[in-house]
Design an enzyme around this catalytic site. Structure first.
Site, PDB file in Angstrom:
ATOM      1  N   ARG A 111     -45.683  -0.601  33.401  1.00 12.49           N
ATOM      2  CA  ARG A 111     -44.602  -0.850  32.449  1.00 12.49           C
ATOM      3  C   ARG A 111     -44.998  -1.775  31.303  1.00 12.49           C
ATOM      4  O   ARG A 111     -44.755  -1.471  30.139  1.00 12.49           O
ATOM      5  CB  ARG A 111     -43.387  -1.480  33.149  1.00 12.49           C
ATOM      6  CG  ARG A 111     -42.500  -0.506  33.846  1.00 12.49           C
ATOM      7  CD  ARG A 111     -41.953  -1.132  35.086  1.00 12.49           C
ATOM      8  NE  ARG A 111     -43.045  -1.323  36.008  1.00 12.49           N
ATOM      9  CZ  ARG A 111     -43.449  -0.403  36.888  1.00 12.49           C
ATOM     10  NH1 ARG A 111     -42.810   0.723  36.964  1.00 12.49           N
ATOM     11  NH2 ARG A 111     -44.489  -0.610  37.682  1.00 12.49           N
ATOM     12  N   THR A 112     -45.581  -2.906  31.647  1.00  9.84           N
ATOM     13  CA  THR A 112     -45.818  -3.905  30.600  1.00  9.84           C
ATOM     14  C   THR A 112     -46.811  -3.354  29.579  1.00  9.84           C
ATOM     15  O   THR A 112     -46.582  -3.425  28.366  1.00  9.84           O
ATOM     16  CB  THR A 112     -46.335  -5.212  31.226  1.00  9.84           C
ATOM     17  OG1 THR A 112     -45.499  -5.548  32.324  1.00  9.84           O
ATOM     18  CG2 THR A 112     -46.313  -6.344  30.223  1.00  9.84           C
TER      19      THR A 112
ATOM     20  N   LYS B 224     -71.233  -8.128  32.756  1.00  6.89           N
ATOM     21  CA  LYS B 224     -72.614  -8.626  32.575  1.00  6.89           C
ATOM     22  C   LYS B 224     -72.653 -10.142  32.705  1.00  6.89           C
ATOM     23  O   LYS B 224     -73.700 -10.755  32.507  1.00  6.89           O
ATOM     24  CB  LYS B 224     -73.137  -8.246  31.186  1.00  6.89           C
ATOM     25  CG  LYS B 224     -73.163  -6.769  30.895  1.00  6.89           C
ATOM     26  CD  LYS B 224     -73.585  -6.567  29.416  1.00  6.89           C
ATOM     27  CE  LYS B 224     -73.146  -5.214  28.896  1.00  6.89           C
ATOM     28  NZ  LYS B 224     -73.171  -5.181  27.423  1.00  6.89           N
TER      29      LYS B 224
ATOM     30  N   ARG C  75     -52.886  -9.934  30.153  1.00  6.66           N
ATOM     31  CA  ARG C  75     -52.486 -10.053  31.569  1.00  6.66           C
ATOM     32  C   ARG C  75     -53.756 -10.375  32.356  1.00  6.66           C
ATOM     33  O   ARG C  75     -54.781  -9.702  32.201  1.00  6.66           O
ATOM     34  CB  ARG C  75     -51.861  -8.770  32.103  1.00  6.66           C
ATOM     35  CG  ARG C  75     -51.696  -8.833  33.625  1.00  6.66           C
ATOM     36  CD  ARG C  75     -50.926  -7.673  34.192  1.00  6.66           C
ATOM     37  NE  ARG C  75     -49.503  -7.787  33.898  1.00  6.66           N
ATOM     38  CZ  ARG C  75     -48.567  -7.046  34.484  1.00  6.66           C
ATOM     39  NH1 ARG C  75     -48.913  -6.142  35.396  1.00  6.66           N
ATOM     40  NH2 ARG C  75     -47.302  -7.185  34.179  1.00  6.66           N
TER      41      ARG C  75
ATOM     42  N   HIS D  88     -44.232 -14.546  33.600  1.00 11.30           N
ATOM     43  CA  HIS D  88     -44.187 -13.205  32.997  1.00 11.30           C
ATOM     44  C   HIS D  88     -43.010 -13.232  32.020  1.00 11.30           C
ATOM     45  O   HIS D  88     -41.967 -12.621  32.258  1.00 11.30           O
ATOM     46  CB  HIS D  88     -43.991 -12.167  34.101  1.00 11.30           C
ATOM     47  CG  HIS D  88     -44.225 -10.749  33.682  1.00 11.30           C
ATOM     48  ND1 HIS D  88     -44.418 -10.357  32.371  1.00 11.30           N
ATOM     49  CD2 HIS D  88     -44.290  -9.606  34.422  1.00 11.30           C
ATOM     50  CE1 HIS D  88     -44.588  -9.056  32.331  1.00 11.30           C
ATOM     51  NE2 HIS D  88     -44.527  -8.577  33.552  1.00 11.30           N
TER      52      HIS D  88
HETATM   53  N1   CP Z   1     -42.654  -5.272  35.729  1.00 12.69           N
HETATM   54  C1   CP Z   1     -43.970  -5.216  35.537  1.00 12.69           C
HETATM   55  O1   CP Z   1     -44.619  -6.174  35.130  1.00 12.69           O
HETATM   56  O2   CP Z   1     -44.535  -3.990  35.830  1.00 12.69           O
HETATM   57  P1   CP Z   1     -46.068  -3.640  35.627  1.00 12.69           P
HETATM   58  O3   CP Z   1     -46.857  -4.510  36.590  1.00 12.69           O
HETATM   59  O4   CP Z   1     -46.189  -2.176  35.940  1.00 12.69           O
HETATM   60  O5   CP Z   1     -46.446  -3.962  34.220  1.00 12.69           O
END
Ligand code: CP
Length: 314
Positions: A56-57, A85, A106, A134
């Site tokens: 999603r993100t 490396k 991320r 998040h």
């Molecule tokens: N909600 C969420 O962060 O989903 P993903 O890990 O799929 O990005």
């Protein structure tokens, strides 16, 4: 003209956002959802740096970038990077910062997004760092709640599942302290909310209570916010023991308030039975769809000093 207080900023933690900035994000999201503006990122390059898995993100940020006329560079894991490396995260991101106008990261390491934000003047968005934060998910959650309940103040929310490791919960709780929201915390003892967050809620005067079952709270709340057990942060024996606890079924919803909506940041594992998907309470796929609009708003606000509709808002 309304001042854009997000221009050029980083989005690392919800703790760093004040109420007026959050309201600006909500208003911009509503405006872009109602009226698409395809040129807001024209000529901009956005680096999508995903060192951890994401559906999603990552894809909602990509969709948001493309819908606003921007361009995407990036990766969805570190397999093809020179990190293999022996290059450091610091050097890798330093290089990418010279290629892009904004960085989204991320990473499994808590504090990774802060490290990157401190090394560059380009805006940085934290798309999840370990069990820490998040923030964009929390803003998606907030927008979705506002949209489906027509208010934020005066609501009762149950936060259910892994309150210890869920970064979406940790980010969302920080925002809850800015509103008059009553919280019901539903978790097994081993996954209860860490003490530092309980102290924060107390300090900010948020009303909250602890519960062990969904049945205890389902009649009292406007929002049931489910989360998965973070399997990657527990061992196999712990996972097996916990996965069958706190499973939401259609039967549990028999006495729910008519306006109840069920949210989940997703992915779902087994904590919401699929029969719930067909009830009027299920709202998690709409929540995921809102991810695009909220992330459009964030990209537009961070990269544009002024937005066309800002002069129209109150
Ligand atoms: N909600 C969420 O962060 O989903 P993903 O890990 O799929 O990005």
């Amino acid at each position: 003209m309304i001042e854009n207080r997000l221009y050029g900023r980083d989005i690392i933690s919800t703790r760093e956002l004040d109420l007026s900035q959050i309201e600006q994000i909500l208003q911009t999201t509503s405006a872009l959802k109602a009226q698409p503006l395809p040129d807001l990122l024209k000529g901009k390059i956005i680096a999508h740096c995903f060192f951890e898995p994401s559906t999603r993100t990552r894809l909602s940020f990509e969709t948001a970038t493309l819908r606003l006329g921007g361009n995407v560079i990036g990766f969805s894991n570190d397999e093809s990077l020179s990190i293999k490396k022996g290059e450091t995260l610091y050097d890798t991101m330093q290089v990418i910062a010279n290629y892009a106008d904004l960085l989204i990261i991320r990473h499994r390491q808590e504090g990774a997004a802060r490290l990157v934000a401190d090394m560059t003047t380009k805006p940085v968005i934290n798309a999840g760092d370990g069990a820490n934060q998040h923030p964009t998910q929390a803003l998606v959650d907030l927008f979705t709640i506002y949209e489906c309940q027509n208010r934020l103040d005066g609501l009762a929310l149950a936060l259910v599942g892994d309150l210890k490791y869920s970064r979406t919960i940790h980010s969302f709780l920080e925002i809850c302290t800015l509103y008059d929201i009553r919280l019901f915390l539903v978790a097994p003892d081993v996954l209860t909310l860490p003490e530092n967050f309980c102290n924060l809620l107390k300090k900010k005067g948020v009303r909250f209570s602890f519960h062990q079952s969904l049945e205890e709270v389902v009649q009292k709340v406007d929002i049931l916010y489910m989360t998965r057990i973070q399997q990657e942060r527990l061992n196999e024996a712990e996972n097996k023991k916990l996965e069958k606890q706190l499973v939401l079924t259609q039967a549990i919803l028999a006495n729910a308030k008519p306006n109840l909506k069920i949210l989940h940041p997703l992915p779902r594992i087994s904590e919401i039975d699929i029969s719930v998907d067909h009830t009027p309470f299920a709202h998690y796929f709409e929540q995921a769809a809102n991810g695009v609009y909220v992330r459009q708003a964030l990209l537009a606000l961070l990269l544009n000093k002024e937005l066309p509709f800002m002069s129209q808002s109150s």
